[in-house]
Design a protein around this motif. Sequence first.
Motif, PDB file in Angstrom:
ATOM      1  N   ALA A  97       0.826  -1.193   0.000  1.00 15.46           N
ATOM      2  CA  ALA A  97       0.000   0.000   0.000  1.00 15.46           C
ATOM      3  C   ALA A  97       0.862   1.247   0.000  1.00 15.46           C
ATOM      4  CB  ALA A  97      -0.915   0.006   1.219  1.00 15.46           C
ATOM      5  N   GLY A  98       0.481   2.212  -0.821  1.00 13.27           N
ATOM      6  CA  GLY A  98       1.191   3.478  -0.854  1.00 13.27           C
ATOM      7  C   GLY A  98       2.382   3.505  -1.782  1.00 13.27           C
ATOM      8  N   THR A 133      -7.821   2.267 -10.914  1.00  9.92           N
ATOM      9  CA  THR A 133      -8.271   3.478 -10.240  1.00  9.92           C
ATOM     10  C   THR A 133      -9.760   3.396  -9.914  1.00  9.92           C
ATOM     11  OG1 THR A 133      -6.591   4.883 -11.215  1.00  9.92           O
ATOM     12  CG2 THR A 133      -8.671   5.919 -10.653  1.00  9.92           C
ATOM     13  N   SER A 134     -10.529   2.817 -10.841  1.00 11.73           N
ATOM     14  CA  SER A 134     -11.967   2.645 -10.606  1.00 11.73           C
ATOM     15  C   SER A 134     -12.218   1.819  -9.362  1.00 11.73           C
ATOM     16  CB  SER A 134     -12.643   1.895 -11.751  1.00 11.73           C
ATOM     17  OG  SER A 134     -12.253   2.386 -12.975  1.00 11.73           O
ATOM     18  N   ASP A 135     -11.359   0.872  -9.131  1.00 11.29           N
ATOM     19  CA  ASP A 135     -11.549  -0.051  -8.015  1.00 11.29           C
ATOM     20  C   ASP A 135     -10.990   0.511  -6.719  1.00 11.29           C
ATOM     21  OD1 ASP A 135     -12.509  -1.689 -10.005  1.00 11.29           O
ATOM     22  OD2 ASP A 135     -10.632  -2.784 -10.237  1.00 11.29           O
ATOM     23  N   LEU A 136     -10.490   1.726  -6.776  1.00  6.18           N
ATOM     24  CA  LEU A 136      -9.906   2.376  -5.596  1.00  6.18           C
ATOM     25  C   LEU A 136      -8.679   1.634  -5.086  1.00  6.18           C
ATOM     26  CD1 LEU A 136     -13.175   3.315  -3.680  1.00  6.18           C
ATOM     27  CD2 LEU A 136     -11.720   4.802  -5.024  1.00  6.18           C
ATOM     28  N   LEU A 137      -8.082   0.836  -5.925  1.00  3.32           N
ATOM     29  CA  LEU A 137      -6.876   0.128  -5.516  1.00  3.32           C
ATOM     30  C   LEU A 137      -5.631   0.892  -5.922  1.00  3.32           C
ATOM     31  CD1 LEU A 137      -7.856  -3.564  -6.322  1.00  3.32           C
ATOM     32  CD2 LEU A 137      -7.317  -2.600  -4.081  1.00  3.32           C
ATOM     33  N   VAL A 138      -5.805   1.824  -6.839  1.00  2.00           N
ATOM     34  CA  VAL A 138      -4.681   2.614  -7.333  1.00  2.00           C
ATOM     35  C   VAL A 138      -5.100   4.070  -7.358  1.00  2.00           C
ATOM     36  CG1 VAL A 138      -3.360   3.157  -9.408  1.00  2.00           C
ATOM     37  CG2 VAL A 138      -3.593   0.789  -8.687  1.00  2.00           C
ATOM     38  N   GLU A 139      -4.157   4.939  -7.001  1.00  2.00           N
ATOM     39  CA  GLU A 139      -4.416   6.368  -7.097  1.00  2.00           C
ATOM     40  C   GLU A 139      -3.587   6.945  -8.221  1.00  2.00           C
ATOM     41  OE1 GLU A 139      -3.514   8.177  -3.413  1.00  2.00           O
ATOM     42  OE2 GLU A 139      -5.409   7.579  -2.475  1.00  2.00           O
ATOM     43  N   ARG A 140      -4.168   7.920  -8.879  1.00  2.00           N
ATOM     44  CA  ARG A 140      -3.468   8.537  -9.984  1.00  2.00           C
ATOM     45  C   ARG A 140      -3.349  10.015  -9.716  1.00  2.00           C
ATOM     46  NH1 ARG A 140      -3.410   9.527 -16.037  1.00  2.00           N
ATOM     47  NH2 ARG A 140      -3.571  11.766 -15.781  1.00  2.00           N
ATOM     48  N   ILE A 141      -2.160  10.553  -9.868  1.00  2.00           N
ATOM     49  CA  ILE A 141      -2.008  11.994  -9.775  1.00  2.00           C
ATOM     50  C   ILE A 141      -1.478  12.478 -11.100  1.00  2.00           C
ATOM     51  CG2 ILE A 141      -0.967  13.881  -8.500  1.00  2.00           C
ATOM     52  CD1 ILE A 141      -0.579  11.958  -6.190  1.00  2.00           C
ATOM     53  N   ASP A 142      -2.231  13.411 -11.660  1.00  2.00           N
ATOM     54  CA  ASP A 142      -1.902  13.894 -12.985  1.00  2.00           C
ATOM     55  C   ASP A 142      -0.451  14.342 -13.047  1.00  2.00           C
ATOM     56  OD1 ASP A 142      -3.138  14.375 -15.588  1.00  2.00           O
ATOM     57  OD2 ASP A 142      -2.612  16.463 -15.231  1.00  2.00           O
ATOM     58  N   GLN A 143       0.215  13.888 -14.039  1.00  2.00           N
ATOM     59  CA  GLN A 143       1.603  14.284 -14.326  1.00  2.00           C
ATOM     60  C   GLN A 143       2.628  13.655 -13.391  1.00  2.00           C
ATOM     61  OE1 GLN A 143       0.698  15.870 -16.833  1.00  2.00           O
ATOM     62  NE2 GLN A 143       1.966  17.590 -17.398  1.00  2.00           N
ATOM     63  N   PHE A 146       1.273   6.879 -10.858  1.00  2.00           N
ATOM     64  CA  PHE A 146       0.335   6.077 -10.092  1.00  2.00           C
ATOM     65  C   PHE A 146       0.985   5.569  -8.812  1.00  2.00           C
ATOM     66  CE2 PHE A 146      -0.570   5.769 -14.578  1.00  2.00           C
ATOM     67  CZ  PHE A 146      -1.949   5.857 -14.653  1.00  2.00           C
ATOM     68  N   ARG A 147       0.161   5.300  -7.809  1.00  2.00           N
ATOM     69  CA  ARG A 147       0.655   4.602  -6.640  1.00  2.00           C
ATOM     70  C   ARG A 147      -0.441   3.695  -6.087  1.00  2.00           C
ATOM     71  NH1 ARG A 147       3.230   7.020  -2.813  1.00  2.00           N
ATOM     72  NH2 ARG A 147       4.097   8.554  -4.255  1.00  2.00           N
ATOM     73  N   ALA A 148      -0.018   2.631  -5.403  1.00  3.25           N
ATOM     74  CA  ALA A 148      -0.994   1.742  -4.782  1.00  3.25           C
ATOM     75  C   ALA A 148      -1.726   2.528  -3.707  1.00  3.25           C
ATOM     76  CB  ALA A 148      -0.295   0.527  -4.198  1.00  3.25           C
ATOM     77  N   ALA A 149      -3.029   2.340  -3.610  1.00  5.09           N
ATOM     78  CA  ALA A 149      -3.819   3.099  -2.647  1.00  5.09           C
ATOM     79  C   ALA A 149      -3.285   2.853  -1.243  1.00  5.09           C
ATOM     80  CB  ALA A 149      -5.284   2.686  -2.732  1.00  5.09           C
ATOM     81  N   PRO A 150      -3.232   3.888  -0.428  1.00  6.14           N
ATOM     82  CA  PRO A 150      -2.741   3.734   0.936  1.00  6.14           C
ATOM     83  C   PRO A 150      -3.706   2.897   1.768  1.00  6.14           C
ATOM     84  CG  PRO A 150      -3.641   5.921   0.616  1.00  6.14           C
ATOM     85  CD  PRO A 150      -3.629   5.253  -0.725  1.00  6.14           C
ATOM     86  N   ALA A 151      -3.182   2.315   2.811  1.00  3.71           N
ATOM     87  CA  ALA A 151      -4.012   1.516   3.714  1.00  3.71           C
ATOM     88  C   ALA A 151      -3.763   1.988   5.133  1.00  3.71           C
ATOM     89  CB  ALA A 151      -3.651   0.037   3.587  1.00  3.71           C
ATOM     90  N   ASN A 152      -4.818   2.167   5.877  1.00  2.00           N
ATOM     91  CA  ASN A 152      -4.683   2.544   7.278  1.00  2.00           C
ATOM     92  C   ASN A 152      -5.965   2.182   8.012  1.00  2.00           C
ATOM     93  OD1 ASN A 152      -6.590   4.790   6.884  1.00  2.00           O
ATOM     94  ND2 ASN A 152      -4.913   5.616   5.655  1.00  2.00           N
ATOM     95  N   LYS A 153      -5.894   2.321   9.302  1.00  3.18           N
ATOM     96  CA  LYS A 153      -6.999   1.869  10.134  1.00  3.18           C
ATOM     97  C   LYS A 153      -8.290   2.627   9.811  1.00  3.18           C
ATOM     98  CE  LYS A 153      -7.544   0.684  15.010  1.00  3.18           C
ATOM     99  NZ  LYS A 153      -6.883   0.801  16.340  1.00  3.18           N
ATOM    100  N   ALA A 154      -8.164   3.939   9.638  1.00  2.00           N
ATOM    101  CA  ALA A 154      -9.349   4.746   9.344  1.00  2.00           C
ATOM    102  C   ALA A 154     -10.008   4.263   8.055  1.00  2.00           C
ATOM    103  CB  ALA A 154      -8.965   6.220   9.228  1.00  2.00           C
ATOM    104  N   ASN A 155      -9.198   3.999   7.061  1.00  2.00           N
ATOM    105  CA  ASN A 155      -9.733   3.518   5.792  1.00  2.00           C
ATOM    106  C   ASN A 155     -10.429   2.169   5.982  1.00  2.00           C
ATOM    107  OD1 ASN A 155      -8.706   1.800   3.006  1.00  2.00           O
ATOM    108  ND2 ASN A 155      -9.901   3.661   2.741  1.00  2.00           N
ATOM    109  N   PHE A 156      -9.797   1.314   6.742  1.00  2.00           N
ATOM    110  CA  PHE A 156     -10.409   0.010   6.988  1.00  2.00           C
ATOM    111  C   PHE A 156     -11.764   0.156   7.673  1.00  2.00           C
ATOM    112  CE2 PHE A 156     -11.232  -3.525   9.899  1.00  2.00           C
ATOM    113  CZ  PHE A 156     -11.448  -4.506   8.951  1.00  2.00           C
ATOM    114  N   GLU A 157     -11.808   1.017   8.654  1.00  2.00           N
ATOM    115  CA  GLU A 157     -13.065   1.202   9.382  1.00  2.00           C
ATOM    116  C   GLU A 157     -14.144   1.807   8.500  1.00  2.00           C
ATOM    117  OE1 GLU A 157     -11.573   3.296  12.760  1.00  2.00           O
ATOM    118  OE2 GLU A 157     -11.209   1.448  13.895  1.00  2.00           O
ATOM    119  N   GLU A 158     -13.720   2.683   7.597  1.00  2.00           N
ATOM    120  CA  GLU A 158     -14.705   3.241   6.672  1.00  2.00           C
ATOM    121  C   GLU A 158     -15.264   2.153   5.767  1.00  2.00           C
ATOM    122  OE1 GLU A 158     -13.391   6.602   4.414  1.00  2.00           O
ATOM    123  OE2 GLU A 158     -15.311   6.774   3.365  1.00  2.00           O
TER     124      GLU A 158
END
Lengths: 220, 220
Positions: free
Chosen positions: B31-32, B59-69, B72-84
């Motif tokens: 992650a990240g 990116t659609s699956d929220l597994l990857v984040e894209r920042i223009d220019q 890409f990076r693997a979506a971050p993982a943390n406790k808050a995200n898990f709880e959400e």
Amino acid sequence: MMNDPRGKDASATHGAYLAIREKILTGDLPAGQKLKIERLREMLNTGASPVREALSLLTSDLLVERIDQRGFRAAPANKANFEEILTLRCVLEDMALRRSIERSTRTWEDRLVLAHHHMTRATDQGTAAFEEAHKTFHMTLLDNASLAMLERYCSQLYDLNIRYRYLAARGAGYRRRDVSGEHRAILDAALEGDADRASARLLDHYRLTGDYLVAELDDL
Amino acid sequence: MMNDPRGKDASATHGAYLAIREKILTGDLPAGQKLKIERLREMLNTGASPVREALSLLTSDLLVERIDQRGFRAAPANKANFEEILTLRCVLEDMALRRSIERSTRTWEDRLVLAHHHMTRATDQGTAAFEEAHKTFHMTLLDNASLAMLERYCSQLYDLNIRYRYLAARGAGYRRRDVSGEHRAILDAALEGDADRASARLLDHYRLTGDYLVAELDDL
DNA sequence: GAGTCAATTAATATCGATATTTTATATGAG
DNA sequence: CTCATATAAAATATCGATATTAATTGACTC
């Protein structure tokens, strides 16, 4: 080379993303239509790669469907889909708004008041400006929940809904009802910290608009 | 040229999509982490275009984040995200399951029984097979609601959750608890048309797993 | 030594051409 | 005339090379 009205010249992909998105939302590219790379490429004066990548990104927003090996098409629109969007919005925004209010702070209240004010001011400045201010207001209502994914879903659903507004009335006549009064009621309840009332007003707001739209959408 | 174990040779993009997805879910790509095109390109023996497009789709699956220019990076993982994720799953699956049961038919019951049976059989056949059968069972519980977007969200959230299972225990030990009993209870309630009980059992199932995972995730 | 700015390196984004696959058209057998 | 099959046309997917942009390094000032 870049004759985009907006000053920003981010990546070609981003430009294509915005342009295609706009065309789908307004119905310029009708629901269900095949989206051929070549055609879009010449519409937007850009290469095939940016178009392709923009379409992939629009897939995230559920505005474009992709079928492996046979290209892209604008997501279909129909009554069932609209009703699903409405249902999901009601459930998700209810959750987000309640949590936003629960965690209310002065800063959030300030942002809310400002967003509302800017929206009232934007009524004169054309539909595009109002559209943006309107979305900002609604998203501000939710963003104090600090639930990133939930926000994303709500934002997505908001956008999908725009398309149905255009479908029903070609964007005109939205402000026919006393929408500004409804906004005011939501704002006041939120500022007072009355979650039940705020949520009730917000959901009424959606359901009223929803019923109006459903009536226009019988043929779909 | 194609030394992919699976016989299917769909598009290179689709292959890359599956491969990268798997690596992110299992933590092989943490992650990240920055996802450099060149590196993935050589990992997967393919060109830059398919990799790039696969990442856009992830990116659609929220597994990857894209920042223009800046890629890409693997979506971050943390406790808050898990709880959400857990919260959203509970709300959305509750809605979907209730509606599925409400619209219950013989055909759906049959599919449900079969999916459950296949899952029990798959316990012997390695984690990959079980993983798939497990997801099929859970999605079958929901799919009779016939709400396409809701299903999509649930499926997405299910996948995101997998990653946390791997993070917590590297995939092992999931079946430690009496999971099969819990599945049985959900199935029985659903077959009897008892929406309240089915939903309660399903949510317990998630919250139990959730608590277990949260305990392991303190450091994140 | 800390901070700024230029030069270098590395990575992303984009283009243009080609290979593959799908869709449409037309041909011929039963 | 219908269906199947082969051919032609169109569109997608992919490659390899290049242009742009961001990140890094190192020199230089204060």
